[in-house]
Design a protein around this motif. Sequence first.
Motif, PDB file in Angstrom:
ATOM      1  N   CYS A  14       0.874  -1.286  -0.104  1.00  0.00           N
ATOM      2  CA  CYS A  14      -0.012  -0.004  -0.097  1.00  0.00           C
ATOM      3  C   CYS A  14       0.700   1.210  -0.107  1.00  0.00           C
ATOM      4  CB  CYS A  14      -0.971  -0.114   1.290  1.00  0.00           C
ATOM      5  SG  CYS A  14      -2.011   1.368   1.502  1.00  0.00           S
ATOM      6  N   TYR A  16       0.047   4.231   1.018  1.00  0.00           N
ATOM      7  CA  TYR A  16      -0.227   4.889   2.126  1.00  0.00           C
ATOM      8  C   TYR A  16       0.309   4.365   3.535  1.00  0.00           C
ATOM      9  CZ  TYR A  16      -3.241   6.667  -1.431  1.00  0.00           C
ATOM     10  OH  TYR A  16      -3.874   7.298  -2.699  1.00  0.00           O
ATOM     11  N   CYS A  17      -0.134   2.972   3.722  1.00  0.00           N
ATOM     12  CA  CYS A  17       0.434   2.306   4.983  1.00  0.00           C
ATOM     13  C   CYS A  17       1.531   1.391   4.996  1.00  0.00           C
ATOM     14  CB  CYS A  17      -0.794   1.923   5.717  1.00  0.00           C
ATOM     15  SG  CYS A  17      -1.539   0.454   5.006  1.00  0.00           S
ATOM     16  N   ARG A  18       1.910   1.115   3.579  1.00  0.00           N
ATOM     17  CA  ARG A  18       2.793  -0.087   3.455  1.00  0.00           C
ATOM     18  C   ARG A  18       2.341  -1.482   3.647  1.00  0.00           C
ATOM     19  NH1 ARG A  18       7.721   1.937   1.850  1.00  0.00           N
ATOM     20  NH2 ARG A  18       7.579   4.150   0.868  1.00  0.00           N
ATOM     21  N   SER A  43      -3.094  -0.110  -3.153  1.00  0.00           N
ATOM     22  CA  SER A  43      -3.658   0.432  -1.919  1.00  0.00           C
ATOM     23  C   SER A  43      -4.488  -0.551  -1.237  1.00  0.00           C
ATOM     24  CB  SER A  43      -4.644   1.473  -2.308  1.00  0.00           C
ATOM     25  OG  SER A  43      -5.445   2.164  -1.381  1.00  0.00           O
ATOM     26  N   CYS A  44      -4.341  -0.710   0.004  1.00  0.00           N
ATOM     27  CA  CYS A  44      -5.043  -1.585   0.844  1.00  0.00           C
ATOM     28  C   CYS A  44      -6.702  -1.132   0.982  1.00  0.00           C
ATOM     29  CB  CYS A  44      -4.486  -1.751   2.440  1.00  0.00           C
ATOM     30  SG  CYS A  44      -4.711  -0.537   3.562  1.00  0.00           S
ATOM     31  N   CYS A  47      -7.309   1.622   3.590  1.00  0.00           N
ATOM     32  CA  CYS A  47      -6.985   3.026   2.845  1.00  0.00           C
ATOM     33  C   CYS A  47      -7.903   3.456   1.942  1.00  0.00           C
ATOM     34  CB  CYS A  47      -5.445   3.094   2.464  1.00  0.00           C
ATOM     35  SG  CYS A  47      -4.170   2.759   4.038  1.00  0.00           S
ATOM     36  N   PRO A 198       1.388  10.472   3.315  1.00  0.00           N
ATOM     37  CA  PRO A 198       0.398   9.534   3.692  1.00  0.00           C
ATOM     38  C   PRO A 198      -0.358   9.757   5.006  1.00  0.00           C
ATOM     39  CG  PRO A 198       2.508   8.438   3.007  1.00  0.00           C
ATOM     40  CD  PRO A 198       2.505   9.985   3.028  1.00  0.00           C
ATOM     41  N   GLU A 199       0.269  10.331   5.819  1.00  0.00           N
ATOM     42  CA  GLU A 199      -0.456  10.704   7.060  1.00  0.00           C
ATOM     43  C   GLU A 199      -1.564  11.557   6.913  1.00  0.00           C
ATOM     44  OE1 GLU A 199      -0.433   8.736  10.579  1.00  0.00           O
ATOM     45  OE2 GLU A 199       0.471   7.652   8.796  1.00  0.00           O
ATOM     46  N   LEU A 202      -4.651  10.343   4.826  1.00  0.00           N
ATOM     47  CA  LEU A 202      -5.372   9.427   5.770  1.00  0.00           C
ATOM     48  C   LEU A 202      -6.073  10.321   6.762  1.00  0.00           C
ATOM     49  CD1 LEU A 202      -2.949   6.151   5.841  1.00  0.00           C
ATOM     50  CD2 LEU A 202      -5.159   6.654   4.365  1.00  0.00           C
ATOM     51  N   ARG A 204      -4.895  11.532   9.582  1.00  0.00           N
ATOM     52  CA  ARG A 204      -4.443  11.397  10.992  1.00  0.00           C
ATOM     53  C   ARG A 204      -3.430  12.441  11.642  1.00  0.00           C
ATOM     54  NH1 ARG A 204      -2.076   5.232   9.172  1.00  0.00           N
ATOM     55  NH2 ARG A 204      -4.220   4.337   9.042  1.00  0.00           N
TER      56      ARG A 204
END
Length: 268
Positions: A14, A16-18, A43-44, A47, A198-199, A202, A204
């Motif tokens: 992914c 975004y979150c790997r 992308s998972c 995400c 990424p954070e 998302l 966060r």
Amino acid sequence: MGRSKQRRIGLGKCIYCRVPDDLTDEHILPYALGGTLVLRQASCKACATITGSLEQRLLRGHWWPYRKKLGLQTRNPDASKELKRVKITKTDGTIIDAEMPLESFVAAMVFKLEPPAILSGNEANGEPYAKDAFLKLLGPMPTEAIVDGKRYVLAPRDNVEFPVNFHSGDLNRFLAKVAHGYAISKEGLGAFDEFYLPEFILGRTDGIQTYVGGYDSPIITETLPGGGYNRMMVRTRSDLVSVCIQLFIDEGDPPPIYEIVVGKRSMV
């Protein structure tokens, strides 16, 4: 792994979150904005749910007038019939609660942003903001509405107040999402020592305008090179990689150009 091979067999994690599991394909620019560039297995699903919700708020809401004006594709044409609440103010001050289908909406909010703070060696804190914002009319004003379930013909001097469910936070996150994927598609994962976005994408953390903002260049002042309604290009600033994005280019006044600093380039 080389860029062409990554695109052919998929990234395998992914962006975004790997995480390496439960992966889906990632449209860099949404299909509904004419996007065709796809990162395979990038992308998972968790995400993708977050980024998809962000895109839908814009595409099925505030950006619909752009999509209608430019004739952009849609997988759900019935969405244009969805009724939205509006307020009608008569010349005598009377206010009427009414409804109009989404296809009747003709104005969109345009935000101008300061350049990314990182480019001047600073950080941005708190919620995103715009240095300037204005409404852009994209078609003729509607002539009728629905009041208490019945057709209501608007008088020439009736004032219609459309809801503006759009803020610069969603715009900044969307720009970051598009830029992040585009940079990876052009440069490859291995070209970066660090990714910044990424954070923020998302939702966060705050301070996204450290990396997302307006484009400032004495060379390109109106439109990015290339063709189409939406244009992007990669720019290198020392060891920083940024992506410039311009959305909804038509024959009218050129829309703002945004610059998003994606990450730090690998020097290896």
